[in-house]
Design a protein around this motif. Structure first.
Motif, PDB file in Angstrom:
ATOM      1  N   CYS A 107      -1.460 -10.257 -15.395  1.00 30.49           N
ATOM      2  CA  CYS A 107      -0.566  -9.276 -14.792  1.00 30.49           C
ATOM      3  C   CYS A 107       0.835  -9.861 -14.662  1.00 30.49           C
ATOM      4  O   CYS A 107       1.071 -10.724 -13.812  1.00 30.49           O
TER       5      CYS A 107
ATOM      6  N   LEU B 194      -1.745  -1.580  -9.099  1.00 33.33           N
ATOM      7  CA  LEU B 194      -2.547  -2.627  -9.738  1.00 33.33           C
ATOM      8  C   LEU B 194      -3.959  -2.650  -9.152  1.00 33.33           C
ATOM      9  O   LEU B 194      -4.938  -2.753  -9.899  1.00 33.33           O
TER      10      LEU B 194
ATOM     11  N   THR C 203      -1.310  -6.293 -18.071  1.00 31.91           N
ATOM     12  CA  THR C 203      -0.643  -5.205 -17.362  1.00 31.91           C
ATOM     13  C   THR C 203       0.544  -5.808 -16.614  1.00 31.91           C
ATOM     14  O   THR C 203       0.888  -6.970 -16.831  1.00 31.91           O
ATOM     15  N   ASN C 204       1.161  -5.037 -15.730  1.00 30.74           N
ATOM     16  CA  ASN C 204       2.288  -5.506 -14.918  1.00 30.74           C
ATOM     17  C   ASN C 204       2.142  -5.016 -13.488  1.00 30.74           C
ATOM     18  O   ASN C 204       1.526  -3.970 -13.254  1.00 30.74           O
ATOM     19  N   VAL C 205       2.733  -5.745 -12.549  1.00 31.11           N
ATOM     20  CA  VAL C 205       2.753  -5.289 -11.155  1.00 31.11           C
ATOM     21  C   VAL C 205       3.604  -4.025 -11.066  1.00 31.11           C
ATOM     22  O   VAL C 205       3.199  -3.034 -10.474  1.00 31.11           O
TER      23      VAL C 205
ATOM     24  N   ASP D 211      -0.728  -0.508 -20.854  1.00 27.95           N
ATOM     25  CA  ASP D 211      -1.614  -1.611 -20.507  1.00 27.95           C
ATOM     26  C   ASP D 211      -2.492  -1.926 -21.711  1.00 27.95           C
ATOM     27  O   ASP D 211      -2.800  -1.055 -22.527  1.00 27.95           O
TER      28      ASP D 211
ATOM     29  N   HIS E 101       3.844  -6.658 -24.667  1.00 29.33           N
ATOM     30  CA  HIS E 101       3.953  -7.491 -23.472  1.00 29.33           C
ATOM     31  C   HIS E 101       4.454  -8.893 -23.831  1.00 29.33           C
ATOM     32  O   HIS E 101       4.098  -9.437 -24.871  1.00 29.33           O
TER      33      HIS E 101
ATOM     34  N   VAL F 287      -2.139 -13.180 -11.820  1.00 34.70           N
ATOM     35  CA  VAL F 287      -0.775 -12.700 -11.610  1.00 34.70           C
ATOM     36  C   VAL F 287       0.185 -13.800 -12.044  1.00 34.70           C
ATOM     37  O   VAL F 287       0.096 -14.939 -11.577  1.00 34.70           O
TER      38      VAL F 287
ATOM     39  N   VAL G 231      -8.260 -11.609 -11.868  1.00 34.64           N
ATOM     40  CA  VAL G 231      -6.913 -11.060 -12.042  1.00 34.64           C
ATOM     41  C   VAL G 231      -5.953 -12.241 -11.962  1.00 34.64           C
ATOM     42  O   VAL G 231      -5.949 -12.971 -10.966  1.00 34.64           O
TER      43      VAL G 231
END
Length: 193
Positions: free
Chosen positions: A42, A119, A94-96, A31, A56, A133, A131
């Motif tokens: 995300c 998450l 970051t990622n789910v 992350d 990323h 997504v 956040v």
């Protein structure tokens, strides 16, 4: 697993080989960010290209970095290898789901739900202002929000408001770069740049 970035060649960055991409399946990447971010972006999950490089949204054709720039989040177009510069701008990534795959549709619904729990724990620790997504279908599955649409959500994650953006993958032909950057700009305005 966080592999080192590919070796530089002639001032540029070498693309991962087919063997490196195949070896990245199931890998993860770190992350980017920490407490106090304005926006935590995300993604759904890392591509094999991202897992092979450690960056990323690294796959050529992904429009995350151009949309970030065109929307005014960054003053210049950053290369994925410059992702460590994001926290100084109040941004993180970051990622789910942490597991790298060739395509996001390789993820099982249960992985998305479990990733949503992870998450939420990260958001609880970092407390970003928003956040974001990137992918409405993944957001719907991970958080049980079947009617969610692009934009600000009524739902919060660990106390942080949620904004859903289109998936920036080049495979998402419904969202061309200008339209995608427009959605990023709406988020930027809401985040109080």
């Amino acid at each position: 697993m966080t592999p080192p970035p590919p070796a530089a060649r002639d001032g540029g960055v070498r693309r991962p080989s087919r063997a490196e991409l195949a070896g990245a399946a199931g890998g993860t990447i770190a992350d980017v960010g920490g407490p106090g971010l304005r926006v935590l972006f995300c993604g759904i999950n890392p591509s094999l290209y991202s897992a092979a490089t450690g960056w990323h949204f690294a796959r050529p054709g992904n429009r995350f970095w151009p949309a970030l720039h065109r929307s005014g989040f960054t003053e210049r177009l950053l290369h994925p290898s410059e992702q460590a510069e994001l926290p100084a701008r109040g941004l993180g990534v970051t990622n789910v789901v942490a597991r790298a795959t060739a395509r996001a549709d390789e993820l099982a619904p249960a992985e998305l739900v479990a990733g949503g729990v992870v998450l939420a724990e990260l958001v609880g620790r970092w407390r970003p202002r928003i956040v974001a997504v990137l992918g409405v279908t993944a957001y719907r599955a991970a958080f049980g929000r079947p009617r969610a649409a692009i934009g600000r959500q009524e739902h919060v994650i660990a106390g942080s408001p949620v904004w859903v953006l289109p998936n920036p993958s080049g495979l998402n032909a419904a969202w061309q770069l200008d339209r995608l950057a427009g959605e990023f700009a709406r988020l930027r305005a809401a985040a109080g740049q």
